[in-house]
Design a protein around this motif. Structure first.
Motif, PDB file in Angstrom:
ATOM      1  N   PRO A  32       0.805  -1.224   0.000  1.00 45.68           N
ATOM      2  CA  PRO A  32       0.000   0.000   0.000  1.00 45.68           C
ATOM      3  C   PRO A  32       0.838   1.275   0.000  1.00 45.68           C
ATOM      4  O   PRO A  32       0.334   2.347  -0.344  1.00 45.68           O
ATOM      5  N   LEU A  33       2.101   1.165   0.373  1.00 52.24           N
ATOM      6  CA  LEU A  33       2.966   2.348   0.438  1.00 52.24           C
ATOM      7  C   LEU A  33       3.715   2.582  -0.866  1.00 52.24           C
ATOM      8  O   LEU A  33       4.106   3.712  -1.178  1.00 52.24           O
ATOM      9  N   LEU A  34       3.908   1.511  -1.639  1.00 50.26           N
ATOM     10  CA  LEU A  34       4.795   1.591  -2.792  1.00 50.26           C
ATOM     11  C   LEU A  34       4.355   2.611  -3.834  1.00 50.26           C
ATOM     12  O   LEU A  34       5.193   3.279  -4.436  1.00 50.26           O
ATOM     13  N   ALA A  35       3.050   2.706  -4.056  1.00 50.02           N
ATOM     14  CA  ALA A  35       2.567   3.565  -5.133  1.00 50.02           C
ATOM     15  C   ALA A  35       2.982   5.021  -4.934  1.00 50.02           C
ATOM     16  O   ALA A  35       3.149   5.759  -5.895  1.00 50.02           O
ATOM     17  N   ARG A  36       3.146   5.415  -3.658  1.00 51.03           N
ATOM     18  CA  ARG A  36       3.452   6.810  -3.370  1.00 51.03           C
ATOM     19  C   ARG A  36       4.939   7.053  -3.160  1.00 51.03           C
ATOM     20  O   ARG A  36       5.354   8.174  -2.923  1.00 51.03           O
ATOM     21  N   CYS A  37       5.733   6.001  -3.267  1.00 50.41           N
ATOM     22  CA  CYS A  37       7.160   6.140  -3.019  1.00 50.41           C
ATOM     23  C   CYS A  37       7.927   6.428  -4.302  1.00 50.41           C
ATOM     24  O   CYS A  37       7.540   5.988  -5.381  1.00 50.41           O
ATOM     25  N   ALA A  38       9.018   7.133  -4.144  1.00 51.04           N
ATOM     26  CA  ALA A  38       9.970   7.287  -5.241  1.00 51.04           C
ATOM     27  C   ALA A  38      11.009   6.175  -5.129  1.00 51.04           C
ATOM     28  O   ALA A  38      11.306   5.695  -4.030  1.00 51.04           O
ATOM     29  N   VAL A  39      11.543   5.777  -6.272  1.00 54.06           N
ATOM     30  CA  VAL A  39      12.610   4.784  -6.291  1.00 54.06           C
ATOM     31  C   VAL A  39      13.890   5.473  -6.754  1.00 54.06           C
ATOM     32  O   VAL A  39      13.899   6.116  -7.805  1.00 54.06           O
ATOM     33  N   ALA A  40      14.939   5.338  -5.952  1.00 54.95           N
ATOM     34  CA  ALA A  40      16.227   5.900  -6.334  1.00 54.95           C
ATOM     35  C   ALA A  40      17.141   4.778  -6.816  1.00 54.95           C
ATOM     36  O   ALA A  40      17.260   3.738  -6.167  1.00 54.95           O
ATOM     37  N   VAL A  41      17.763   4.990  -7.976  1.00 55.71           N
ATOM     38  CA  VAL A  41      18.729   4.054  -8.547  1.00 55.71           C
ATOM     39  C   VAL A  41      20.070   4.771  -8.564  1.00 55.71           C
ATOM     40  O   VAL A  41      20.209   5.813  -9.220  1.00 55.71           O
ATOM     41  N   ASN A  42      21.020   4.218  -7.801  1.00 55.30           N
ATOM     42  CA  ASN A  42      22.322   4.887  -7.682  1.00 55.30           C
ATOM     43  C   ASN A  42      22.166   6.351  -7.284  1.00 55.30           C
ATOM     44  O   ASN A  42      22.785   7.248  -7.850  1.00 55.30           O
ATOM     45  N   HIS A  43      21.309   6.575  -6.294  1.00 52.70           N
ATOM     46  CA  HIS A  43      21.122   7.878  -5.652  1.00 52.70           C
ATOM     47  C   HIS A  43      20.386   8.905  -6.504  1.00 52.70           C
ATOM     48  O   HIS A  43      20.294  10.064  -6.117  1.00 52.70           O
ATOM     49  N   ASP A  44      19.860   8.490  -7.648  1.00 52.14           N
ATOM     50  CA  ASP A  44      19.049   9.397  -8.457  1.00 52.14           C
ATOM     51  C   ASP A  44      17.641   8.836  -8.561  1.00 52.14           C
ATOM     52  O   ASP A  44      17.473   7.656  -8.884  1.00 52.14           O
ATOM     53  N   VAL A  45      16.637   9.662  -8.327  1.00 50.64           N
ATOM     54  CA  VAL A  45      15.260   9.205  -8.445  1.00 50.64           C
ATOM     55  C   VAL A  45      14.987   8.847  -9.908  1.00 50.64           C
ATOM     56  O   VAL A  45      15.303   9.619 -10.810  1.00 50.64           O
ATOM     57  N   ALA A  46      14.440   7.657 -10.109  1.00 52.24           N
ATOM     58  CA  ALA A  46      14.215   7.140 -11.454  1.00 52.24           C
ATOM     59  C   ALA A  46      12.727   6.956 -11.694  1.00 52.24           C
ATOM     60  O   ALA A  46      11.978   6.615 -10.774  1.00 52.24           O
ATOM     61  N   ASP A  47      12.287   7.163 -12.941  1.00 47.87           N
ATOM     62  CA  ASP A  47      10.883   6.919 -13.227  1.00 47.87           C
ATOM     63  C   ASP A  47      10.656   5.435 -13.495  1.00 47.87           C
ATOM     64  O   ASP A  47      11.601   4.651 -13.608  1.00 47.87           O
ATOM     65  N   ASP A  48       9.387   5.037 -13.590  1.00 55.68           N
ATOM     66  CA  ASP A  48       9.061   3.619 -13.641  1.00 55.68           C
ATOM     67  C   ASP A  48       9.591   2.928 -14.890  1.00 55.68           C
ATOM     68  O   ASP A  48       9.752   1.711 -14.903  1.00 55.68           O
ATOM     69  N   ALA A  49       9.850   3.682 -15.954  1.00 55.94           N
ATOM     70  CA  ALA A  49      10.330   3.079 -17.200  1.00 55.94           C
ATOM     71  C   ALA A  49      11.840   2.852 -17.205  1.00 55.94           C
ATOM     72  O   ALA A  49      12.367   2.201 -18.102  1.00 55.94           O
ATOM     73  N   ALA A  50      12.522   3.375 -16.202  1.00 56.06           N
ATOM     74  CA  ALA A  50      13.982   3.285 -16.182  1.00 56.06           C
ATOM     75  C   ALA A  50      14.433   1.852 -15.933  1.00 56.06           C
ATOM     76  O   ALA A  50      13.911   1.167 -15.053  1.00 56.06           O
ATOM     77  N   ALA A  51      15.419   1.408 -16.699  1.00 53.76           N
ATOM     78  CA  ALA A  51      16.010   0.088 -16.484  1.00 53.76           C
ATOM     79  C   ALA A  51      16.955   0.147 -15.286  1.00 53.76           C
ATOM     80  O   ALA A  51      17.596   1.169 -15.027  1.00 53.76           O
TER      81      ALA A  51
END
Length: 82
Positions: free
Chosen positions: A47-66
């Motif tokens: 339930p929390l994931l939808a509102r979270c940002a994901v950081a890849v190597n310290h940069d926030v990445a959008d959902d399409a990012a590999a």
């Protein structure tokens, strides 16, 4: 392949699932795939994931990012308010 990766958690996420969780990702997985796998492996986070940002190597990445192999992954909870 990308394989098992560690996702670091912060704030409320850490209260739910601890400081880090492991997730197994297929080669070429995207941030969207990571969200799906996390929700399956750790239902309390779902339930929390939808509102979270994901950081890849310290940069926030959008959902399409590999996600590259060996990347440092973190889930960032939404900033309070708004």
């Amino acid at each position: 392949g990308t394989g098992a990766m560690t996702v670091h958690l912060f704030a409320k996420l850490r209260d739910v699932a601890g400081p880090a969780v492991a997730v197994d990702l297929p080669p070429g997985a995207t941030v969207a795939d990571l969200r799906t796998r996390l929700a399956e492996a750790h239902p309390a986070l779902a339930p929390l994931l939808a509102r979270c940002a994901v950081a890849v190597n310290h940069d926030v990445a959008d959902d399409a990012a590999a996600i590259p192999g060996g990347a440092e992954l973190a889930l960032l909870p939404p900033v309070s308010g708004g």
